[in-house]
Write a protein that holds these residues in place. Structure first.
Motif, PDB file in Angstrom:
ATOM      1  N   LYS A  13      32.606  40.063  30.021  1.00 16.00           N
ATOM      2  CA  LYS A  13      33.679  40.170  31.011  1.00 16.00           C
ATOM      3  C   LYS A  13      33.491  41.386  31.902  1.00 16.00           C
ATOM      4  O   LYS A  13      33.807  41.340  33.095  1.00 16.00           O
ATOM      5  N   ASP A  14      32.966  42.479  31.373  1.00 17.83           N
ATOM      6  CA  ASP A  14      32.752  43.688  32.178  1.00 17.83           C
ATOM      7  C   ASP A  14      31.608  43.501  33.171  1.00 17.83           C
ATOM      8  O   ASP A  14      31.727  43.862  34.341  1.00 17.83           O
ATOM      9  N   ASP A  15      30.489  42.927  32.701  1.00 13.55           N
ATOM     10  CA  ASP A  15      29.366  42.660  33.605  1.00 13.55           C
ATOM     11  C   ASP A  15      29.775  41.674  34.691  1.00 13.55           C
ATOM     12  O   ASP A  15      29.453  41.849  35.868  1.00 13.55           O
ATOM     13  N   ASN A  16      30.499  40.625  34.301  1.00 15.40           N
ATOM     14  CA  ASN A  16      30.927  39.611  35.275  1.00 15.40           C
ATOM     15  C   ASN A  16      31.825  40.210  36.346  1.00 15.40           C
ATOM     16  O   ASN A  16      31.672  39.906  37.536  1.00 15.40           O
ATOM     17  N   LEU A  17      32.776  41.036  35.934  1.00 18.17           N
ATOM     18  CA  LEU A  17      33.698  41.631  36.901  1.00 18.17           C
ATOM     19  C   LEU A  17      32.964  42.581  37.834  1.00 18.17           C
ATOM     20  O   LEU A  17      33.190  42.555  39.049  1.00 18.17           O
ATOM     21  N   GLU A  18      32.070  43.398  37.288  1.00 18.87           N
ATOM     22  CA  GLU A  18      31.290  44.310  38.133  1.00 18.87           C
ATOM     23  C   GLU A  18      30.483  43.523  39.166  1.00 18.87           C
ATOM     24  O   GLU A  18      30.466  43.850  40.357  1.00 18.87           O
ATOM     25  N   LEU A  19      29.832  42.460  38.728  1.00 14.30           N
ATOM     26  CA  LEU A  19      29.043  41.622  39.625  1.00 14.30           C
ATOM     27  C   LEU A  19      29.925  40.932  40.664  1.00 14.30           C
ATOM     28  O   LEU A  19      29.627  40.940  41.856  1.00 14.30           O
ATOM     29  N   ALA A  20      31.033  40.352  40.214  1.00 14.29           N
ATOM     30  CA  ALA A  20      31.925  39.624  41.120  1.00 14.29           C
ATOM     31  C   ALA A  20      32.514  40.534  42.194  1.00 14.29           C
ATOM     32  O   ALA A  20      32.589  40.151  43.368  1.00 14.29           O
ATOM     33  N   LEU A  21      32.938  41.725  41.815  1.00 15.73           N
ATOM     34  CA  LEU A  21      33.501  42.655  42.800  1.00 15.73           C
ATOM     35  C   LEU A  21      32.453  43.076  43.823  1.00 15.73           C
ATOM     36  O   LEU A  21      32.757  43.216  45.018  1.00 15.73           O
ATOM     37  N   ALA A  22      31.221  43.247  43.378  1.00 11.87           N
ATOM     38  CA  ALA A  22      30.148  43.617  44.299  1.00 11.87           C
ATOM     39  C   ALA A  22      29.802  42.450  45.225  1.00 11.87           C
ATOM     40  O   ALA A  22      29.553  42.645  46.418  1.00 11.87           O
ATOM     41  N   VAL A  23      29.812  41.221  44.705  1.00 10.75           N
ATOM     42  CA  VAL A  23      29.567  40.039  45.544  1.00 10.75           C
ATOM     43  C   VAL A  23      30.689  39.883  46.564  1.00 10.75           C
ATOM     44  O   VAL A  23      30.443  39.598  47.738  1.00 10.75           O
ATOM     45  N   CYS A  35      38.450  34.770  48.254  1.00  8.47           N
ATOM     46  CA  CYS A  35      39.647  34.800  47.419  1.00  8.47           C
ATOM     47  C   CYS A  35      39.187  34.946  45.977  1.00  8.47           C
ATOM     48  O   CYS A  35      38.549  34.052  45.430  1.00  8.47           O
ATOM     49  N   MET A  36      39.466  36.078  45.390  1.00  7.15           N
ATOM     50  CA  MET A  36      39.072  36.330  44.005  1.00  7.15           C
ATOM     51  C   MET A  36      40.139  35.774  43.065  1.00  7.15           C
ATOM     52  O   MET A  36      41.331  35.891  43.334  1.00  7.15           O
ATOM     53  N   THR A  37      39.710  35.202  41.953  1.00  7.26           N
ATOM     54  CA  THR A  37      40.682  34.766  40.961  1.00  7.26           C
ATOM     55  C   THR A  37      41.145  35.937  40.107  1.00  7.26           C
ATOM     56  O   THR A  37      42.216  35.895  39.521  1.00  7.26           O
ATOM     57  N   ARG A  38      40.311  36.977  40.025  1.00  9.55           N
ATOM     58  CA  ARG A  38      40.742  38.217  39.380  1.00  9.55           C
ATOM     59  C   ARG A  38      39.941  39.366  39.965  1.00  9.55           C
ATOM     60  O   ARG A  38      38.787  39.210  40.344  1.00  9.55           O
ATOM     61  N   ASP A  39      40.586  40.533  40.070  1.00 11.27           N
ATOM     62  CA  ASP A  39      39.889  41.716  40.579  1.00 11.27           C
ATOM     63  C   ASP A  39      40.079  42.911  39.640  1.00 11.27           C
ATOM     64  O   ASP A  39      39.801  44.042  39.994  1.00 11.27           O
ATOM     65  N   ASP A  40      40.568  42.613  38.434  1.00 13.27           N
ATOM     66  CA  ASP A  40      40.669  43.631  37.395  1.00 13.27           C
ATOM     67  C   ASP A  40      40.533  42.929  36.044  1.00 13.27           C
ATOM     68  O   ASP A  40      40.279  41.728  35.989  1.00 13.27           O
TER      69      ASP A  40
END
Length: 135
Positions: A13-23, A35-40
């Motif tokens: 979950k941490d790697d995914n969030l870091e990657l998603a926020l950067a994308v 539109c992000m489904t989650r940003d934290d």
């Protein structure tokens, strides 16, 4: 509530969030509406994510993951076998542009993820942008 795959204290979950926020940041810099489904670190069910995407009438829905396996490395891209052509194109476009994000259970893949995060971000953004231009 769901940490995803785990390996030696590393959480998917941490790697995914870091990657998603950067994308997200890269796509917005390219002028793409995101539109992000989650940003934290908040749990949102798959149904909740889909509902949010449908309400926003998203053109594409991309879920980023790092899988786990006893003896695996590399990249996987999953789509439904009956997916419409734009889904297949999105998967192919990301795969064509992407280096290996890798399995969280592989030390080499974890080093590649940490050392090449920006390249992965650009490749994923390239695949998404190319698909948006095609549809």
């Amino acid at each position: 509530d769901d940490s995803g795959a785990q390996y030696e204290g590393r959480l998917e979950k941490d790697d995914n969030l870091e990657l998603a926020l950067a994308v997200e940041k890269e796509l917005k810099a390219r002028g793409v509406k995101v539109c992000m489904t989650r940003d934290d670190d908040t749990f949102i069910s798959l149904a909740g994510r889909c509902r949010k995407a449908n309400i926003r009438q998203a053109k594409l829905f991309v879920a980023l993951h790092r899988n786990s396996a006893e003896n695996a490395h590399g990249v996987e891209i999953w789509i439904h076998s009956d997916s419409p052509p734009k889904d297949t194109a999105l998967a192919q476009n990301i795969c064509d542009a992407l280096a290996e994000i890798g399995f969280i259970t592989d030390d080499g893949d974890n080093r590649l993820f940490d050392d090449n995060l920006e390249s992965y971000v650009e490749a994923i953004a390239d695949g998404i942008a190319k698909t948006l231009n095609e549809i």
